[in-house]
Design an enzyme around this catalytic site. Sequence first.
Site, mmCIF file in Angstrom:
data_model
loop_
_atom_site.group_PDB
_atom_site.id
_atom_site.type_symbol
_atom_site.label_atom_id
_atom_site.label_comp_id
_atom_site.label_asym_id
_atom_site.label_seq_id
_atom_site.Cartn_x
_atom_site.Cartn_y
_atom_site.Cartn_z
ATOM 1 N N GLY A 13 -20.250 1.065 2.666
ATOM 2 C CA GLY A 13 -19.707 2.058 1.806
ATOM 3 C C GLY A 13 -20.833 2.460 0.683
ATOM 4 O O GLY A 13 -20.491 2.422 -0.457
ATOM 5 N N GLY A 14 -22.073 2.586 1.201
ATOM 6 C CA GLY A 14 -23.321 2.435 0.029
ATOM 7 C C GLY A 14 -24.048 3.850 0.059
ATOM 8 O O GLY A 14 -24.709 3.848 -1.075
ATOM 9 N N SER A 16 -22.179 5.992 -1.981
ATOM 10 C CA SER A 16 -21.551 6.776 -3.092
ATOM 11 C C SER A 16 -20.936 5.604 -3.989
ATOM 12 O O SER A 16 -20.710 4.425 -3.520
ATOM 13 C CB SER A 16 -20.489 7.819 -2.983
ATOM 14 O OG SER A 16 -19.323 7.140 -2.019
ATOM 15 N N GLY A 17 -20.601 5.956 -5.235
ATOM 16 C CA GLY A 17 -19.725 4.995 -5.904
ATOM 17 C C GLY A 17 -20.342 3.748 -6.284
ATOM 18 O O GLY A 17 -21.743 3.836 -6.589
ATOM 19 N N ILE A 18 -19.563 2.787 -5.955
ATOM 20 C CA ILE A 18 -20.044 1.327 -6.316
ATOM 21 C C ILE A 18 -21.203 0.853 -5.316
ATOM 22 O O ILE A 18 -21.980 0.224 -5.787
ATOM 23 C CB ILE A 18 -18.734 0.434 -6.421
ATOM 24 C CG1 ILE A 18 -17.721 0.799 -7.541
ATOM 25 C CG2 ILE A 18 -19.332 -0.993 -6.556
ATOM 26 C CD1 ILE A 18 -16.224 -0.045 -7.239
ATOM 27 N N VAL A 59 -16.588 1.826 9.732
ATOM 28 C CA VAL A 59 -16.337 0.338 10.277
ATOM 29 C C VAL A 59 -15.221 0.313 11.087
ATOM 30 O O VAL A 59 -14.708 -0.829 11.431
ATOM 31 C CB VAL A 59 -16.048 -0.809 9.061
ATOM 32 C CG1 VAL A 59 -17.202 -1.011 8.130
ATOM 33 C CG2 VAL A 59 -14.943 -0.023 8.010
ATOM 34 N N ASN A 85 -17.802 -3.226 0.634
ATOM 35 C CA ASN A 85 -17.646 -2.231 -0.499
ATOM 36 C C ASN A 85 -16.623 -1.225 -0.059
ATOM 37 O O ASN A 85 -16.068 -0.494 -0.596
ATOM 38 C CB ASN A 85 -18.636 -1.732 -1.199
ATOM 39 C CG ASN A 85 -18.400 -0.586 -2.015
ATOM 40 O OD1 ASN A 85 -17.654 -0.765 -3.022
ATOM 41 N ND2 ASN A 85 -18.855 0.663 -1.686
ATOM 42 N N TYR A 150 -1.708 0.567 -0.141
ATOM 43 C CA TYR A 150 -3.198 0.166 -0.494
ATOM 44 C C TYR A 150 -3.165 -1.131 -1.257
ATOM 45 O O TYR A 150 -3.989 -2.033 -1.052
ATOM 46 C CB TYR A 150 -3.484 1.210 -1.844
ATOM 47 C CG TYR A 150 -5.014 0.959 -2.418
ATOM 48 C CD1 TYR A 150 -6.022 0.984 -1.663
ATOM 49 C CD2 TYR A 150 -4.963 0.611 -3.867
ATOM 50 C CE1 TYR A 150 -7.354 0.633 -2.134
ATOM 51 C CE2 TYR A 150 -6.291 0.129 -4.451
ATOM 52 C CZ TYR A 150 -7.293 0.314 -3.463
ATOM 53 O OH TYR A 150 -8.675 0.080 -4.115
ATOM 54 N N LYS A 154 -5.283 -4.686 -0.122
ATOM 55 C CA LYS A 154 -6.051 -5.606 -1.088
ATOM 56 C C LYS A 154 -5.588 -6.843 -1.429
ATOM 57 O O LYS A 154 -6.305 -7.716 -1.685
ATOM 58 C CB LYS A 154 -6.297 -4.680 -2.307
ATOM 59 C CG LYS A 154 -7.077 -3.549 -2.336
ATOM 60 C CD LYS A 154 -8.493 -3.916 -1.749
ATOM 61 C CE LYS A 154 -9.309 -2.532 -1.620
ATOM 62 N NZ LYS A 154 -10.799 -2.829 -1.363
#
Length: 234
Positions: A13-14, A16-18, A59, A85, A150, A154
């Site tokens: 998840g690279g 955007s965002g974190i 993924v 991420n 969600y 987590k």
Amino acid sequence: MGELSGLKVLITGGSSGIGKATAKELVQKGAVVCITGRDKQKLDQVAGEINAIPIHLDVTKYNAIAVKVLDAFHSMSGIDVLVNNAGIGEFSKLEDIKVAQFERVFSTNVYGLTMLTQEVAKFFKTQQHGTIINIGSTAATNGFSSGSVYCASKFALRGLTACWRQELRKDNIRVMLINPSEVTTAFNIKTRKEREEEEKKLTPREVSHAIISAIKMDKRGFVPELNIWATNPF
């Protein structure tokens, strides 16, 4: 460059965002970084902007994971750090929850994440070192209204992290969980457009700072779990 120079990092998840903020800072500090993403056009564009290596991967396509991890390994000539991420969220009150929501969210946040970590851990065990950083959420520590699907994912990731920590310590592999509170990103936005920064909410930079600080700690120690809160969200 310091102790990050030459470090080989895979971030899911690279684009955007974190994930993007972390990848960008790591590259600036001399690391070699592979980023994954589902949107190939966006992934390639961001990778070009920040000088990272793009690995096109969803993924939830479990059968593609082993080949893509191997691509990352060969592209960087190794892997030292995995940052899990990539994540999605769906939100419904109890009376409105559908099984399909659990299936979609868990396929990314739990199942795909686990299968990818399984492949990377093979390399870490062989080389007898490695760092795994799972990006959780403060939703891994507390529930909230409409958060069933969600939060469940987590909480599951928190449990996985604890199990892997116990399994892998004997192989000198560090497993950490970082739980940010609300961050202004494209998370849960269908257009995937980044949200505007807000004064009282975290930005990806604070989370990136925590991730990189955790990576930089001398390899003889690690932070098992770290929660990141906005100072004054009210």
